[in-house]
Design a protein around this motif. Structure first.
Motif, mmCIF file in Angstrom:
data_model
loop_
_atom_site.group_PDB
_atom_site.id
_atom_site.type_symbol
_atom_site.label_atom_id
_atom_site.label_comp_id
_atom_site.label_asym_id
_atom_site.label_seq_id
_atom_site.Cartn_x
_atom_site.Cartn_y
_atom_site.Cartn_z
ATOM 1 N N LEU A 115 4.586 0.488 -0.696
ATOM 2 C CA LEU A 115 3.823 0.851 -1.891
ATOM 3 C C LEU A 115 3.259 -0.425 -2.508
ATOM 4 O O LEU A 115 4.011 -1.350 -2.824
ATOM 5 N N SER A 116 1.957 -0.461 -2.678
ATOM 6 C CA SER A 116 1.331 -1.656 -3.245
ATOM 7 C C SER A 116 0.759 -1.420 -4.630
ATOM 8 O O SER A 116 0.431 -2.378 -5.337
ATOM 9 N N GLU A 117 0.629 -0.169 -5.039
ATOM 10 C CA GLU A 117 0.051 0.144 -6.350
ATOM 11 C C GLU A 117 0.600 1.480 -6.830
ATOM 12 O O GLU A 117 0.562 2.476 -6.113
ATOM 13 N N LEU A 118 1.126 1.491 -8.062
ATOM 14 C CA LEU A 118 1.638 2.710 -8.674
ATOM 15 C C LEU A 118 0.992 2.896 -10.037
ATOM 16 O O LEU A 118 0.514 1.929 -10.649
ATOM 17 N N LEU A 130 11.265 4.928 -6.508
ATOM 18 C CA LEU A 130 10.187 5.372 -5.619
ATOM 19 C C LEU A 130 10.132 4.531 -4.340
ATOM 20 O O LEU A 130 9.830 5.066 -3.267
ATOM 21 N N GLU A 131 10.391 3.244 -4.456
ATOM 22 C CA GLU A 131 10.403 2.413 -3.249
ATOM 23 C C GLU A 131 11.489 2.862 -2.281
ATOM 24 O O GLU A 131 11.284 2.898 -1.063
ATOM 25 N N LYS A 132 12.650 3.236 -2.818
ATOM 26 C CA LYS A 132 13.727 3.725 -1.968
ATOM 27 C C LYS A 132 13.349 5.077 -1.348
ATOM 28 O O LYS A 132 13.566 5.312 -0.155
ATOM 29 N N GLU A 133 12.772 5.982 -2.171
ATOM 30 C CA GLU A 133 12.369 7.283 -1.652
ATOM 31 C C GLU A 133 11.268 7.136 -0.598
ATOM 32 O O GLU A 133 11.222 7.904 0.368
ATOM 33 N N PHE A 134 10.409 6.135 -0.775
ATOM 34 C CA PHE A 134 9.343 5.898 0.188
ATOM 35 C C PHE A 134 9.925 5.481 1.533
ATOM 36 O O PHE A 134 9.484 5.943 2.587
ATOM 37 N N GLN A 138 9.746 7.706 5.141
ATOM 38 C CA GLN A 138 9.290 7.160 6.421
ATOM 39 C C GLN A 138 10.341 7.360 7.514
ATOM 40 O O GLN A 138 10.006 7.738 8.644
ATOM 41 N N ARG A 139 11.599 7.116 7.166
ATOM 42 C CA ARG A 139 12.659 7.322 8.157
ATOM 43 C C ARG A 139 12.730 8.787 8.586
ATOM 44 O O ARG A 139 12.902 9.082 9.771
ATOM 45 N N GLU A 140 12.597 9.692 7.617
ATOM 46 C CA GLU A 140 12.687 11.116 7.931
ATOM 47 C C GLU A 140 11.529 11.563 8.815
ATOM 48 O O GLU A 140 11.715 12.331 9.763
ATOM 49 N N THR A 169 1.092 12.011 6.954
ATOM 50 C CA THR A 169 2.281 12.797 6.599
ATOM 51 C C THR A 169 3.084 12.099 5.517
ATOM 52 O O THR A 169 3.535 12.725 4.547
ATOM 53 N N VAL A 170 3.282 10.797 5.653
ATOM 54 C CA VAL A 170 4.034 10.041 4.658
ATOM 55 C C VAL A 170 3.337 10.111 3.300
ATOM 56 O O VAL A 170 3.989 10.314 2.263
ATOM 57 N N ILE A 171 2.024 9.973 3.280
ATOM 58 C CA ILE A 171 1.284 10.036 2.022
ATOM 59 C C ILE A 171 1.436 11.413 1.386
ATOM 60 O O ILE A 171 1.655 11.550 0.174
ATOM 61 N N ASP A 172 1.310 12.462 2.208
ATOM 62 C CA ASP A 172 1.441 13.823 1.681
ATOM 63 C C ASP A 172 2.817 14.064 1.071
ATOM 64 O O ASP A 172 2.950 14.791 0.086
ATOM 65 N N LEU A 173 3.857 13.455 1.650
ATOM 66 C CA LEU A 173 5.215 13.697 1.178
ATOM 67 C C LEU A 173 5.582 12.856 -0.042
ATOM 68 O O LEU A 173 6.348 13.304 -0.902
ATOM 69 N N ILE A 174 5.070 11.637 -0.133
ATOM 70 C CA ILE A 174 5.466 10.768 -1.236
ATOM 71 C C ILE A 174 4.637 11.017 -2.493
ATOM 72 O O ILE A 174 5.109 10.780 -3.612
ATOM 73 N N ARG A 175 3.414 11.518 -2.345
ATOM 74 C CA ARG A 175 2.549 11.680 -3.518
ATOM 75 C C ARG A 175 3.152 12.612 -4.574
ATOM 76 O O ARG A 175 3.176 12.270 -5.766
#
Length: 341
Positions: A115-118, A130-134, A138-140, A169-175
Motif C-alpha cells: 500500500l503506497s497511498e491511503l 490495513l497493512e497487515k490485512e493487505f 495476498q497470502r490468501e 483480485t487483491v485490489i477487489d478484496l482490500i478495497r
C-alpha cells in the motif's frame, strides 16, 4: 510486460499509473530488457497504481452491483471518485538469468504489492491494521490460486495472466476493507465531536452516574433506509450510548449506556428521524435488557457492511457471521439469547 500494458489500458487516466523510470525504459524497448534481464542498473521493474476507493463496476464486479454493497458504503463515508488508494507493484524479472536456479525462492517470482497511498483521516493504528490485512489478503489469494510458482518452470503467457488476476483480485478484496476502516474512523470522530458539542447541553441529556450500566437489544421488522440507519448511529452520541446497528429483515440494534437514556434516545428517533413514518409502522421490540459491569463497545457503529447479505433481495444478514462478530466482543452467549439460536 503484457500485464503492465493491460493495466495501462484498464487505467488510462494520467494520474492512475505512475511508471518507475526503469519500467518506462523497458516499455520503450522490451526486447532489450527481456533478453538480458537488465534495466540499466539495480532499479526494479514496477509502477504505482492509483485506483478510486469508490468502485465503478471494476474488475470482478458487474456494474451496478455497488448500490447495496461497496459503493453504498463509500457513499456513507462521503467518498467520491476523486479519493484514491495507491498500490506499489513490483514485477519479477523476466530473464531466467536473473531468476537463478530452480532452487530460487518462489517469492522472487511473484508480483510484490504494498500500500503506497491511503485516504486521509486514518490514524497510525488504522494504517498498521490495513497493512497487515493487505499482507493476509495476498497470502490468501496465492493460497487459493496456487500462484506461488513451482520449481519446474512457468509458461510466460500463463505467468502474465496470473499476475493480472492476482493484482485485480487483491485490489477487489482490500478495497472494501479500507472503506470499512475509514467509515469506522469517521464514526468515532463524529462521536467525539458530538460528545464535545453536547458537553454544555442541559442536564436532561447527561447520563446519571448513579444509574447502572445496561445493555439492551431491540428488533425492527425491517431496517433499510440509509439515512435512518445513519441517524441510529449519530443520535446515540446525544445520550452517550454505544453499541451497533445491523440493517436488514429483521434489523437489530444494540445499546449500551445508562438505562433511562435508552427511552430518550428512542423517543428522539421516532419523533425526528422517523417523523415521516406512520405510527403503526414504528414497531420496535426490546428483546432483552440487563445490567453490565462495563461496555463492550467504545462507539456506536453500523456493521451491516461487515456481514454477507442473503435472500432474494439481499437484505437478510448471515447470522453465523453476526455471531462470530459478536464473539469478538465476548457476546456470543447473548447472540444465542437475542436471536433464539
Amino acid at each position: 510486460m503484457d500485464t503492465i500494458l493491460i493495466l495501462q489500458s484498464m487505467y488510462p487516466l494520467p494520474d492512475e499509473i505512475i511508471l518507475f523510470p526503469s519500467t518506462a525504459l523497458a516499455l520503450e524497448d522490451p526486447t532489450a530488457y527481456e533478453s538480458d534481464g537488465n534495466t540499466g542498473g539495480k532499479e526494479e521493474l514496477g509502477l504505482v497504481l492509483r485506483v478510486p476507493l469508490r468502485e465503478e463496476g471494476g474488475s470482478g464486479h458487474a456494474a451496478g452491483d455497488g448500490d447495496d454493497g461497496m459503493n453504498g458504503l463509500a457513499g456513507d463515508a462521503g467518498m467520491g471518485e476523486d479519493v484514491k488508494v495507491g498500490f506499489k507493484i513490483i514485477f519479477p524479472p523476466t530473464s531466467t538469468n536473473r531468476l537463478g536456479s530452480s532452487r530460487k525462492d518462489r517469492k522472487d517470482r511473484n508480483v510484490k504489492m504494498t500500500l503506497s497511498e491511503l485516504p486521509t483521516g486514518l490514524i497510525r493504528a488504522d494504517v498498521d491494521r490495513l497493512e497487515k490485512e493487505f499482507e493476509d489478503v495476498q497470502r490468501e489469494v496465492r493460497r487459493e490460486t496456487g500462484s506461488e510458482g513451482n520449481d519446474d518452470g512457468d509458461d510466460g503467457g500463463e505467468e502474465e495472466e496470473d499476475q493480472l488476476g492476482f493484482i485485480t483480485t487483491v485490489i477487489d478484496l482490500i478495497r472494501p476493507k479500507i472503506l470499512s476502516v475509514l467509515l469506522l474512523r469517521q464514526q468515532e470522530t463524529l462521536l467525539n465531536l458530538n460528545l464535545n458539542s453536547t458537553s454544555a447541553s442541559s442536564s436532561s441529556s447527561q447520563p446519571d452516574p448513579d444509574e447502572p450500566l445496561e445493555r439492551a437489544y431491540l428488533w425492527f421488522p425491517s431496517l433499510s433506509t440509509p439515512s435512518k440507519r445513519r441517524d441510529l448511529v449519530t443520535y446515540a452520541s446525544r445520550y452517550h450510548l454505544t453499541g451497533f446497528v445491523l440493517a436488514g429483515k429483521p434489523g437489530l440494534l444494540c445499546l449500551e449506556g445508562r438505562g433511562r437514556a435508552f427511552e430518550r434516545y428512542m423517543s428522539d428517533i421516532k419523533n425526528e428521524s422517523w417523523g415521516d413514518i406512520p405510527s403503526y409502522q414504528k414497531k420496535v421490540t426490546e428483546r432483552t435488557r440487563h445490567q453490565i459491569p462495563h461496555r463492550a463497545f467504545s462507539i456506536m457503529q453500523e456493521i451491516t457492511h461487515l456481514i454477507d447479505q442473503r435472500g432474494v433481495h439481499g437484505n437478510r444478514g448471515d447470522m453465523r457471521q453476526v455471531k462470530e462478530w459478536m464473539a469478538r466482543y465476548g457476546l456470543e452467549d447473548e447472540f444465542g439469547f437475542v436471536m433464539g439460536m
